[in-house]
Motif scaffolding. Structure first.
Motif, mmCIF file in Angstrom:
data_model
loop_
_atom_site.group_PDB
_atom_site.id
_atom_site.type_symbol
_atom_site.label_atom_id
_atom_site.label_comp_id
_atom_site.label_asym_id
_atom_site.label_seq_id
_atom_site.Cartn_x
_atom_site.Cartn_y
_atom_site.Cartn_z
ATOM 1 N N VAL A 41 1.112 -1.192 -0.052
ATOM 2 C CA VAL A 41 0.154 -0.314 -0.444
ATOM 3 C C VAL A 41 1.004 1.229 -0.251
ATOM 4 N N PHE A 42 0.797 1.964 -1.138
ATOM 5 C CA PHE A 42 1.358 3.074 -1.739
ATOM 6 C C PHE A 42 1.030 4.268 -1.427
ATOM 7 N N GLN A 43 1.384 5.557 -0.300
ATOM 8 C CA GLN A 43 1.446 6.533 -0.424
ATOM 9 C C GLN A 43 0.733 6.770 -1.641
ATOM 10 N N GLN A 44 1.091 6.820 -3.237
ATOM 11 C CA GLN A 44 0.536 7.221 -4.613
ATOM 12 C C GLN A 44 0.090 6.115 -4.830
ATOM 13 N N PHE A 45 -1.591 5.867 -5.098
ATOM 14 C CA PHE A 45 -2.009 4.716 -4.760
ATOM 15 C C PHE A 45 -1.355 4.065 -6.567
ATOM 16 N N PRO A 121 1.003 5.136 4.308
ATOM 17 C CA PRO A 121 -0.507 5.260 3.920
ATOM 18 C C PRO A 121 -1.435 6.240 3.647
ATOM 19 N N THR A 122 -1.189 6.949 4.842
ATOM 20 C CA THR A 122 -2.563 8.472 4.653
ATOM 21 C C THR A 122 -1.876 9.687 4.277
ATOM 22 N N GLY A 123 -1.083 9.590 3.654
ATOM 23 C CA GLY A 123 0.643 11.089 3.665
ATOM 24 C C GLY A 123 -0.399 11.575 2.724
ATOM 25 N N ASN A 124 -1.619 11.286 1.918
ATOM 26 C CA ASN A 124 -2.639 11.804 0.629
ATOM 27 C C ASN A 124 -4.364 12.577 1.227
ATOM 28 N N LEU A 125 -4.308 12.204 2.221
ATOM 29 C CA LEU A 125 -5.692 11.848 2.101
ATOM 30 C C LEU A 125 -5.719 12.560 3.507
ATOM 31 N N THR A 151 6.007 5.898 8.187
ATOM 32 C CA THR A 151 5.538 7.055 7.791
ATOM 33 C C THR A 151 6.943 7.785 8.719
ATOM 34 N N HIS A 152 6.093 8.839 8.804
ATOM 35 C CA HIS A 152 7.027 10.104 9.243
ATOM 36 C C HIS A 152 5.713 10.954 9.951
ATOM 37 N N ASP A 153 4.257 10.116 10.235
ATOM 38 C CA ASP A 153 3.928 11.179 10.720
ATOM 39 C C ASP A 153 3.835 10.561 12.249
ATOM 40 N N GLU A 154 4.208 11.272 13.632
ATOM 41 C CA GLU A 154 4.403 10.475 14.634
ATOM 42 C C GLU A 154 3.272 9.633 15.255
ATOM 43 N N ILE A 164 10.505 1.658 14.922
ATOM 44 C CA ILE A 164 11.757 1.647 14.683
ATOM 45 C C ILE A 164 12.585 3.142 14.158
ATOM 46 N N ARG A 165 13.252 3.655 14.764
ATOM 47 C CA ARG A 165 13.232 5.554 13.624
ATOM 48 C C ARG A 165 14.707 4.546 13.375
ATOM 49 N N ILE A 166 14.365 5.450 11.775
ATOM 50 C CA ILE A 166 15.672 4.892 11.523
ATOM 51 C C ILE A 166 16.277 6.688 11.020
ATOM 52 N N GLN A 167 17.490 6.890 11.564
ATOM 53 C CA GLN A 167 17.842 8.399 11.016
ATOM 54 C C GLN A 167 19.589 8.365 9.194
ATOM 55 N N ASP A 168 19.647 8.356 9.116
ATOM 56 C CA ASP A 168 20.378 8.623 8.301
ATOM 57 C C ASP A 168 21.596 6.795 7.496
ATOM 58 N N GLY A 169 19.940 6.154 7.228
ATOM 59 C CA GLY A 169 20.197 4.881 7.767
ATOM 60 C C GLY A 169 21.185 4.035 8.230
ATOM 61 N N GLN A 170 20.771 4.706 9.605
ATOM 62 C CA GLN A 170 20.939 3.539 10.771
ATOM 63 C C GLN A 170 20.048 4.076 12.064
ATOM 64 N N ILE A 171 19.985 2.742 12.778
ATOM 65 C CA ILE A 171 18.430 2.574 13.317
ATOM 66 C C ILE A 171 18.707 3.522 14.454
ATOM 67 N N ILE A 172 17.935 3.948 15.264
ATOM 68 C CA ILE A 172 18.730 4.975 16.167
ATOM 69 C C ILE A 172 17.602 4.856 17.261
ATOM 70 N N GLU A 173 16.396 3.647 17.481
ATOM 71 C CA GLU A 173 15.756 3.573 18.536
ATOM 72 C C GLU A 173 14.803 2.303 18.007
ATOM 73 N N ASP A 174 14.756 1.830 19.211
ATOM 74 C CA ASP A 174 13.993 0.499 18.793
ATOM 75 C C ASP A 174 12.863 -0.349 20.106
ATOM 76 N N THR A 175 11.102 0.550 19.998
ATOM 77 C CA THR A 175 11.222 0.554 21.031
ATOM 78 C C THR A 175 9.406 -0.615 20.414
ATOM 79 N N GLY A 176 9.530 -1.258 21.575
ATOM 80 C CA GLY A 176 7.706 -1.762 21.566
ATOM 81 C C GLY A 176 8.034 -3.525 21.722
ATOM 82 N N VAL A 177 6.645 -3.544 21.325
ATOM 83 C CA VAL A 177 6.973 -5.086 20.888
ATOM 84 C C VAL A 177 8.102 -6.205 20.389
#
Length: 179
Positions: A41-45, A121-125, A151-154, A164-177
């Motif tokens: 499912v892409f932002q552009q349909f 998936p909700t970027g254009n809605l 997504t960039h939508d917090e 999993i948050r990625i910045q400049d190709g590196q994992i900077i945070e991994d939270t949750g289950v």
């Protein structure tokens, strides 16, 4: 996402599926894995504007050479679940953004994929339609569908069990289950 969805090749390291290194596979084998294991499912349909809702939703089945009668049966069933049963013969160009996204979701689910990738998936809605799409996606996840959202939508990210948050190709945070 493009690496784990087999859309790109890594510049270092390997991507393996069920122990099989993907770079050892032929392009046709990789395409088959993408068509049978993953849904996108892409932002552009990426709908074919002048084809019908049913034709757009069943495209992966056509590629997989599923007979037309079976394609239409499965497509109608999934589109009805997504409240698009009254639009089967409508051309994609005549749909609202939310309707187009539901057709995109139907197309992503038509092969009963193991993993559903959702890229913005909700970027254009609008917010109301975004809520409907989120309900559909997270409802599928609650029923056991593996869902990977980029997504960039917090607010959307906060609804995911693991972030999993990625910045400049590196994992900077991994939270949750941890699954």
């Amino acid at each position: 996402m493009h690496l784990i969805a087999l859309l790109d090749e890594p510049t270092s390291g390997v991507v393996a599926i069920r122990g099989q290194v993907v770079s050892d596979l032929k392009a046709k084998q990789i395409a088959k894995i993408r068509n049978t294991t993953f849904g996108f499912v892409f932002q552009q349909f990426f709908l074919n504007a002048h084809e019908t809702v049913l034709e757009n939703a069943t495209l992966p089945l056509k590629i997989a050479k599923v007979p037309k009668v079976e394609r239409q049966r499965k497509g109608t069933e999934i589109l009805e679940k997504l409240e698009m049963g009254d639009k089967l013969k409508a051309k994609a160009i005549n749909l609202s953004g939310g309707q187009q996204q539901r057709v995109s979701i139907a197309r992503a689910l038509i092969n009963s994929p193991e993993i559903l990738f959702a890229d913005e998936p909700t970027g254009n809605l609008d917010s109301e339609t975004s809520a409907i799409v989120e309900d559909i996606l997270f409802g599928l996840n609650e029923q056991g569908q593996t869902l990977i959202v980029v997504t960039h939508d917090e607010d959307l990210a906060a609804k995911c069990a693991r972030q999993i948050r990625i910045q400049d190709g590196q994992i900077i945070e991994d939270t949750g289950v941890k699954a």
